[in-house]
Design an enzyme around this catalytic site. Structure first.
Site, PDB file in Angstrom:
ATOM      1  N   SER A  89      -3.491  11.681  -5.288  1.00 29.92           N
ATOM      2  CA  SER A  89      -2.510  12.900  -4.927  1.00 29.92           C
ATOM      3  C   SER A  89      -2.188  13.488  -6.240  1.00 29.92           C
ATOM      4  O   SER A  89      -2.001  12.977  -7.321  1.00 29.92           O
ATOM      5  CB  SER A  89      -1.367  12.488  -4.273  1.00 29.92           C
ATOM      6  OG  SER A  89      -1.736  11.545  -2.978  1.00 29.92           O
TER       7      SER A  89
HETATM    8  N1  SAH Z   1      -1.838   7.856  -2.884  1.00 28.37           N
HETATM    9  C1  SAH Z   1      -3.322   7.628  -3.185  1.00 28.37           C
HETATM   10  C2  SAH Z   1      -4.209   8.565  -2.521  1.00 28.37           C
HETATM   11  C3  SAH Z   1      -4.551   8.262  -1.094  1.00 28.37           C
HETATM   12  S1  SAH Z   1      -5.721   9.090  -0.231  1.00 28.37           S
HETATM   13  C4  SAH Z   1      -3.766   7.468  -4.572  1.00 28.37           C
HETATM   14  O1  SAH Z   1      -2.608   7.581  -5.398  1.00 28.37           O
HETATM   15  O2  SAH Z   1      -4.610   7.298  -4.955  1.00 28.37           O
HETATM   16  C5  SAH Z   1      -5.647   8.503   1.383  1.00 28.37           C
HETATM   17  C6  SAH Z   1      -6.358   7.150   1.389  1.00 28.37           C
HETATM   18  O3  SAH Z   1      -6.130   6.838   2.846  1.00 28.37           O
HETATM   19  C7  SAH Z   1      -7.711   7.070   1.143  1.00 28.37           C
HETATM   20  O4  SAH Z   1      -8.022   6.280   0.085  1.00 28.37           O
HETATM   21  C8  SAH Z   1      -8.334   6.449   2.444  1.00 28.37           C
HETATM   22  O5  SAH Z   1      -9.426   5.984   2.366  1.00 28.37           O
HETATM   23  C9  SAH Z   1      -7.171   5.841   3.133  1.00 28.37           C
HETATM   24  N2  SAH Z   1      -7.397   5.831   4.574  1.00 28.37           N
HETATM   25  C10 SAH Z   1      -7.704   6.700   5.593  1.00 28.37           C
HETATM   26  N3  SAH Z   1      -7.472   6.099   6.750  1.00 28.37           N
HETATM   27  C11 SAH Z   1      -6.679   5.143   6.509  1.00 28.37           C
HETATM   28  C12 SAH Z   1      -6.226   4.239   7.495  1.00 28.37           C
HETATM   29  N4  SAH Z   1      -6.702   4.153   8.935  1.00 28.37           N
HETATM   30  N5  SAH Z   1      -5.493   3.161   6.974  1.00 28.37           N
HETATM   31  C13 SAH Z   1      -5.328   2.855   5.795  1.00 28.37           C
HETATM   32  N6  SAH Z   1      -5.991   3.589   4.726  1.00 28.37           N
HETATM   33  C14 SAH Z   1      -6.684   4.832   5.231  1.00 28.37           C
END
Ligand code: SAH
Length: 241
Positions: A89
């Site tokens: 993010s």
């Molecule tokens: N804040 C993180 C970015 C998150 S992006 C950073 O600093 O890098 C959102 C993430 O949620 C992705 O890695 C994706 O794979 C994950 N994701 C998607 N669906 C999900 C679920 N149901 N449970 C857990 N993680 C999930």
């Protein structure tokens, strides 16, 4: 705790022994300057005022959460790719969400969507203990390696569907979803402790509102923190693939 690493151990296509790139000392100094700049121009200038959040964002080496070819862009004002079609993010969004969690240092936090582990590191620097749940085994493993190498010891990593939370470990003082949801899952509200805070982007698949929910007894209040665009959380209470 439902950690499923062993199920995927040995699957082809992963290089378990790949070394993690480590910057030279003079580069670390340059990155530290960029972080101070990022905090002043992107965070403080836009209204982030919690000094603990600003201090954590000045300390956590964001470049270590992206691949070495993206180090030059690590402190830019936008998200960056982290593989598996996901992104780390934008710094401002990380700061805004963290500030909205109102962390004092002792809280037990659940993060949904580990991704690169950058937001996890910020939370771990400001709270007592963080459990972070990620759907992708590959991303979870990368984040675990990275955060262990950086010295974090108060983080538990779980691979699974975070849209249903983690009932076995509840209650949590704070819950943060780093991906979008179509509605606020009742299960997450149930897993929040009294006076707990939940921060998540809720809306449609392309555009959402970032909301802060404070739980008081059996009721809760919601504050709208503005429009945002997050990647979708795929799961039972989230979106289908
Ligand atoms: N804040 C993180 C970015 C998150 S992006 C950073 O600093 O890098 C959102 C993430 O949620 C992705 O890695 C994706 O794979 C994950 N994701 C998607 N669906 C999900 C679920 N149901 N449970 C857990 N993680 C999930």
């Amino acid at each position: 705790m439902a950690v499923h690493y062993h199920l995927l151990w040995g699957r082809r296509g992963f290089n378990y022994n790949r070394p993690m790139a480590i910057p030279k000392q003079q580069d670390e100094e340059r990155f530290a300057e960029r972080r101070c700049d990022m905090v002043d121009r992107q965070l403080r200038a836009r209204g982030i005022a919690d000094e603990r959040v600003l201090s954590a964002m000045r300390r956590v080496p964001r470049h270590r959460f992206v691949s070495a070819d993206l180090w030059a862009e690590a402190y830019a004002d936008h998200p960056l790719p982290i593989g598996e079609d996901q992104t780390i993010s934008q710094p401002f969004i990380v700061a805004l969400m963290t500030e909205a969690l109102c962390l004092h240092g002792e809280e037990k936090v659940l993060e949904i969507g580990t991704g690169s582990g950058y937001q996890t590191a910020i939370l771990a620097a400001l709270a007592g203990a963080v459990t972070t749940i990620e759907r992708s085994f590959t991303l979870s493993r990368g984040a675990r390696e990275r955060l262990t190498q950086l010295g974090y010891r108060n983080i538990a990593f779980v691979v699974g569907d975070g849209t249903v939370g983690l009932p076995a470990e509840a209650p949590f003082d704070r819950i943060l979803a780093a991906g979008s949801l179509p509605r606020i899952p009742q299960g997450l509200l149930d897993q929040l402790s009294n006076d707990g805070i939940l921060v998540l982007p809720v809306g449609d698949r392309t555009l959402q509102r970032l909301v802060q929910i404070r739980k008081t007894g059996s009721s809760h209040t919601t504050e709208d923190l503005g429009a945002c665009r997050f990647v979708p959380l795929i799961g039972k209470e989230g979106w289908s693939v």
